[in-house]
Design a protein around this motif. Sequence first.
Motif, PDB file in Angstrom:
ATOM      1  N   LYS A  42       0.701  -0.990   0.224  1.00  0.00           N
ATOM      2  CA  LYS A  42      -0.016  -0.070   0.065  1.00  0.00           C
ATOM      3  C   LYS A  42       0.889   1.171  -0.005  1.00  0.00           C
ATOM      4  O   LYS A  42       1.816   1.280   0.734  1.00  0.00           O
ATOM      5  CB  LYS A  42      -0.930  -0.065   1.150  1.00  0.00           C
ATOM      6  CG  LYS A  42      -1.856  -1.258   1.410  1.00  0.00           C
ATOM      7  CD  LYS A  42      -2.680  -1.234   2.679  1.00  0.00           C
ATOM      8  CE  LYS A  42      -3.438  -2.369   2.824  1.00  0.00           C
ATOM      9  NZ  LYS A  42      -2.788  -3.454   3.004  1.00  0.00           N
ATOM     10  N   ASP A  46      -3.059   5.014  -0.872  1.00  0.00           N
ATOM     11  CA  ASP A  46      -3.855   4.203  -0.756  1.00  0.00           C
ATOM     12  C   ASP A  46      -4.273   4.273   0.776  1.00  0.00           C
ATOM     13  O   ASP A  46      -5.694   4.251   0.964  1.00  0.00           O
ATOM     14  CB  ASP A  46      -3.163   2.700  -0.921  1.00  0.00           C
ATOM     15  CG  ASP A  46      -2.912   2.734  -2.297  1.00  0.00           C
ATOM     16  OD1 ASP A  46      -3.247   3.095  -3.344  1.00  0.00           O
ATOM     17  OD2 ASP A  46      -1.869   1.673  -2.516  1.00  0.00           O
ATOM     18  N   GLU A  47      -3.545   4.351   1.648  1.00  0.00           N
ATOM     19  CA  GLU A  47      -3.854   4.515   2.934  1.00  0.00           C
ATOM     20  C   GLU A  47      -4.659   5.408   3.413  1.00  0.00           C
ATOM     21  O   GLU A  47      -5.624   5.427   4.066  1.00  0.00           O
ATOM     22  CB  GLU A  47      -2.498   4.293   3.866  1.00  0.00           C
ATOM     23  CG  GLU A  47      -1.818   2.809   3.796  1.00  0.00           C
ATOM     24  CD  GLU A  47      -0.360   2.942   4.769  1.00  0.00           C
ATOM     25  OE1 GLU A  47      -0.406   3.903   5.474  1.00  0.00           O
ATOM     26  OE2 GLU A  47       0.152   2.063   4.624  1.00  0.00           O
ATOM     27  N   ILE A  50      -8.156   4.877   2.047  1.00  0.00           N
ATOM     28  CA  ILE A  50      -8.911   3.997   2.728  1.00  0.00           C
ATOM     29  C   ILE A  50      -9.609   4.373   4.020  1.00  0.00           C
ATOM     30  O   ILE A  50     -10.527   4.076   4.305  1.00  0.00           O
ATOM     31  CB  ILE A  50      -7.981   2.665   3.301  1.00  0.00           C
ATOM     32  CG1 ILE A  50      -7.643   1.913   1.933  1.00  0.00           C
ATOM     33  CG2 ILE A  50      -8.427   1.818   4.409  1.00  0.00           C
ATOM     34  CD1 ILE A  50      -6.342   0.989   2.150  1.00  0.00           C
ATOM     35  N   ARG A  51      -8.301   5.249   4.626  1.00  0.00           N
ATOM     36  CA  ARG A  51      -9.135   6.107   6.037  1.00  0.00           C
ATOM     37  C   ARG A  51     -10.356   6.959   5.839  1.00  0.00           C
ATOM     38  O   ARG A  51     -11.230   7.155   6.638  1.00  0.00           O
ATOM     39  CB  ARG A  51      -8.059   6.608   6.807  1.00  0.00           C
ATOM     40  CG  ARG A  51      -7.011   5.516   7.451  1.00  0.00           C
ATOM     41  CD  ARG A  51      -7.628   4.712   8.292  1.00  0.00           C
ATOM     42  NE  ARG A  51      -6.709   3.620   8.841  1.00  0.00           N
ATOM     43  CZ  ARG A  51      -6.951   2.189   9.078  1.00  0.00           C
ATOM     44  NH1 ARG A  51      -8.340   1.845   8.793  1.00  0.00           N
ATOM     45  NH2 ARG A  51      -6.175   1.431   9.744  1.00  0.00           N
ATOM     46  N   LEU A  76      -5.178  -2.021   8.455  1.00  0.00           N
ATOM     47  CA  LEU A  76      -4.791  -1.966   7.167  1.00  0.00           C
ATOM     48  C   LEU A  76      -4.217  -3.362   6.423  1.00  0.00           C
ATOM     49  O   LEU A  76      -4.449  -3.721   5.402  1.00  0.00           O
ATOM     50  CB  LEU A  76      -3.671  -1.079   6.826  1.00  0.00           C
ATOM     51  CG  LEU A  76      -4.136   0.370   7.208  1.00  0.00           C
ATOM     52  CD1 LEU A  76      -2.952   1.300   6.970  1.00  0.00           C
ATOM     53  CD2 LEU A  76      -5.079   0.683   6.000  1.00  0.00           C
ATOM     54  N   SER A  77      -3.848  -4.279   7.376  1.00  0.00           N
ATOM     55  CA  SER A  77      -3.483  -5.764   7.091  1.00  0.00           C
ATOM     56  C   SER A  77      -4.549  -6.593   6.638  1.00  0.00           C
ATOM     57  O   SER A  77      -4.476  -7.542   5.744  1.00  0.00           O
ATOM     58  CB  SER A  77      -2.793  -6.436   8.129  1.00  0.00           C
ATOM     59  OG  SER A  77      -3.635  -6.529   9.129  1.00  0.00           O
TER      60      SER A  77
END
Length: 266
Positions: A42, A46-47, A50-51, A76-77
């Motif tokens: 990621k 990306d992170e 996602i958040r 995230l995993s």
Amino acid sequence: ESLPFHDKAVGVAREHQEAFERWATEQGAQKAEKIPELELEKTPQDEALIRYSEAAVRDYVAKYGKDITGRPETPLSRIHILREGGVEEFSEGKKMTAAHSTKLQNILIDQNKSRVQFALYVFHELMHAYSYTAVQHSTDDTFEPYRAGFSTYTRDGGKSYFEDWDEGAIGLMTERFFKEFIEHNPQFQQELRERPEGFDLSREEEKKKLSLVIDDLYERNEEQFSDRTEVENLFLNAVINGRMLPVTRLVEKTYGKGSFRKFGEE
């Protein structure tokens, strides 16, 4: 990495309670393994997306009255970004660009160059993850999903009902996310201007089918509701909080006894 896995356990007899609690603990603590040859690292972008998407999911489910104060953000995993075509390959053709596992609480998403499209896919799958989940003691002495949003499963896990309504409802929420969190956000304006063809807002067929049912229920029961959104919210409340009875009663009142089950089998 422990995650809340279910809202309710169904059909777990007293003699199986200890086994169920042990199983639930093991499921919550299970490590999310990387997917060899398909999974990508990621990026910070990306992170962040996602958040951003998860914050919107949490905002929506809280507005529908679901208590998530004790639920942490999704690790995230547990969200796996795969190379293009990876979801289809990993699922052996059962899923295309994104998928959510109710049992394992893992999400798979194909890499996408579009920040907007990536956020839409993340939102859709995280809405599934935050939807009502009930677990049952199945006929083969294991613990399997009984409810996942609007979807309902038989005791042997061999048949499911209302999957189209579930996907349609999540699709309607994805449309709301686009209109309320994407369309007017400055960080997405350049991409929105450069992509006049629009974006995949997911599950068009299922959304259309569910919307037709909602329209008809409202038209036939207009005196009971202030507007169409009230009827739509009955369905979304069932998905998020598991409150299916109001929908069942409205459908049976409108179309007759046994009609709710017929919709589930379509």
